[in-house]
Design a protein around this motif. Sequence first.
Motif, PDB file in Angstrom:
ATOM      1  N   ALA A   1      -3.697   2.200   9.277  1.00 35.95           N
ATOM      2  CA  ALA A   1      -3.753   1.420   8.033  1.00 35.95           C
ATOM      3  C   ALA A   1      -3.398  -0.049   8.312  1.00 35.95           C
ATOM      4  O   ALA A   1      -4.065  -0.965   7.819  1.00 35.95           O
ATOM      5  CB  ALA A   1      -2.805   2.018   7.002  1.00 35.95           C
TER       6      ALA A   1
ATOM      7  N   ILE B   1       0.871  -1.179   0.000  1.00 34.33           N
ATOM      8  CA  ILE B   1       0.000   0.000   0.000  1.00 34.33           C
ATOM      9  C   ILE B   1       0.903   1.222   0.000  1.00 34.33           C
ATOM     10  O   ILE B   1       1.797   1.348   0.842  1.00 34.33           O
ATOM     11  CB  ILE B   1      -0.934  -0.033   1.226  1.00 34.33           C
ATOM     12  CG1 ILE B   1      -1.867  -1.250   1.068  1.00 34.33           C
ATOM     13  CG2 ILE B   1      -1.722   1.266   1.358  1.00 34.33           C
ATOM     14  CD1 ILE B   1      -2.910  -1.384   2.132  1.00 34.33           C
TER      15      ILE B   1
ATOM     16  N   VAL C   1      -7.834   2.833   2.286  1.00 30.88           N
ATOM     17  CA  VAL C   1      -7.291   1.672   2.998  1.00 30.88           C
ATOM     18  C   VAL C   1      -8.429   0.711   3.346  1.00 30.88           C
ATOM     19  O   VAL C   1      -8.319  -0.504   3.180  1.00 30.88           O
ATOM     20  CB  VAL C   1      -6.526   2.099   4.274  1.00 30.88           C
ATOM     21  CG1 VAL C   1      -6.019   0.881   5.027  1.00 30.88           C
ATOM     22  CG2 VAL C   1      -5.366   3.019   3.927  1.00 30.88           C
TER      23      VAL C   1
ATOM     24  N   VAL D   1       2.727  -2.207   4.308  1.00 36.67           N
ATOM     25  CA  VAL D   1       2.075  -0.893   4.386  1.00 36.67           C
ATOM     26  C   VAL D   1       3.127   0.204   4.534  1.00 36.67           C
ATOM     27  O   VAL D   1       3.866   0.245   5.519  1.00 36.67           O
ATOM     28  CB  VAL D   1       1.092  -0.848   5.577  1.00 36.67           C
ATOM     29  CG1 VAL D   1       0.418   0.514   5.660  1.00 36.67           C
ATOM     30  CG2 VAL D   1       0.042  -1.950   5.448  1.00 36.67           C
TER      31      VAL D   1
ATOM     32  N   THR E   1      -1.925   6.362  -0.375  1.00 33.85           N
ATOM     33  CA  THR E   1      -3.105   5.579   0.017  1.00 33.85           C
ATOM     34  C   THR E   1      -3.185   5.453   1.543  1.00 33.85           C
ATOM     35  O   THR E   1      -4.270   5.581   2.120  1.00 33.85           O
ATOM     36  CB  THR E   1      -3.052   4.191  -0.655  1.00 33.85           C
ATOM     37  OG1 THR E   1      -2.873   4.391  -2.059  1.00 33.85           O
ATOM     38  CG2 THR E   1      -4.323   3.412  -0.416  1.00 33.85           C
ATOM     39  N   THR E   2      -2.048   5.215   2.193  1.00 27.57           N
ATOM     40  CA  THR E   2      -2.059   5.081   3.659  1.00 27.57           C
ATOM     41  C   THR E   2      -2.642   6.336   4.306  1.00 27.57           C
ATOM     42  O   THR E   2      -3.293   6.266   5.342  1.00 27.57           O
ATOM     43  CB  THR E   2      -0.622   4.834   4.190  1.00 27.57           C
ATOM     44  OG1 THR E   2      -0.125   3.658   3.569  1.00 27.57           O
ATOM     45  CG2 THR E   2      -0.583   4.685   5.688  1.00 27.57           C
TER      46      THR E   2
END
Length: 376
Positions: free
Chosen positions: A152, A111, A122, A138, A115-116
């Motif tokens: 996340a 990820i 998430v 992550v 996005t985190t």
Amino acid sequence: MMKIELDITSINDWLNFPERPILISGPCSAESEEQMITTAKQIVKYFPNNIFRAGIWKPRTRPSSFEGVGEIGLQWLKHVKQETGMLVTTEVANSKHVELCLKYDVDILWIGARTTGNPFSVQEIAEALKGIDIPVLVKNSLNPDIQLWIGALERINNSGIKKLAAIHRGFHSTEQKQFRYSPLWSIPIELKTLLPYLPIFCDVSHITGKRELISIIAQEAMNLNMDGLMIETHFNPDIALSDAKQQVTPDKLYETVDQLQIRNPSDKNKTSLNKLDGFRIVIDNIDSELISLLTERMKISEKIGSYKKENNLAIFQVDRWRKTINRSIELGKSFGLDEEFVKLIFTRIHDESIKKQAKIMNQEIDPEIINKLFSP
Ligand code: PEP
Ligand code: MN
């Protein structure tokens, strides 16, 4: 600090690679089948256990940049896996990406930083992963907020993913310019302290932004007993469609990893960090930032010197100096710094600045004489 628990499986159960660091390398982006296969074959010669990375969908700041090849790249990733036997990994940013990665047998998902930073995304990925057994890495979010990173990890873990690890890829900072993203080591140290059993990789490529600094950061990650490294690698970095400056050739990758000094984790507790090493890394990082800030400050002083020369102004202006030093002393006091200490440091900085300006004003005078005139 609240208590955090993740229900995860030991990394040795899903990545049985005894060597340290565990390596994730491969190009920033999948560009062509030839680029992928050529790069992968060169890497696997040195590192049969490398996890091959390549971005299929690229999060770019501006829409005019290369945004990745999309689904066709997953086919190339599959060929890399078939031809070299390496595990393969790519970034997923939504449920569609997850679905496609599963269709093409991608081994590990990661990820990305953007996005985190977005809990909605998430959560969407977490839902798409329900009932699926696949390792997920992550990255930290761009803003230096450990809670987003932990959040996340928790969301993904809550959906049943037990093969979890974190990737430290540096943080956005308006202050320091030495690295592309500031390492802010205290944040991954805190994560390791809170979750000692969670493996951490260090993405040295995105922290440094330039290949010349990769060895330094990789060594610092090893000093902190991080489990692995992510290093962007391309058979010909200069023609890369994204992140060209930070990618290395497979030969350079080998040289970099070969020169690393791998520290033994402390005997008593294999996963615990050596606290002293941790603090020293933070101190080194702060010192680098101080040097970088002093360099910036001197550059501005030189500009001021040229301006004063053009406009026939005196170098030393007592009112300005008084104001500057008093301002620093007051600011220092408000943070608990000793007055004499602040005065000493800023007087030396000011002397150096005057010396630089004197050299600009008096270009006919030998700089060595000016150095002597201004030596403390
Ligand atoms: C990448 O790994 O190429 C990438 C886009 O990383 P990040 O999410 O850390 O910016
Ligand atoms: Mn990249």
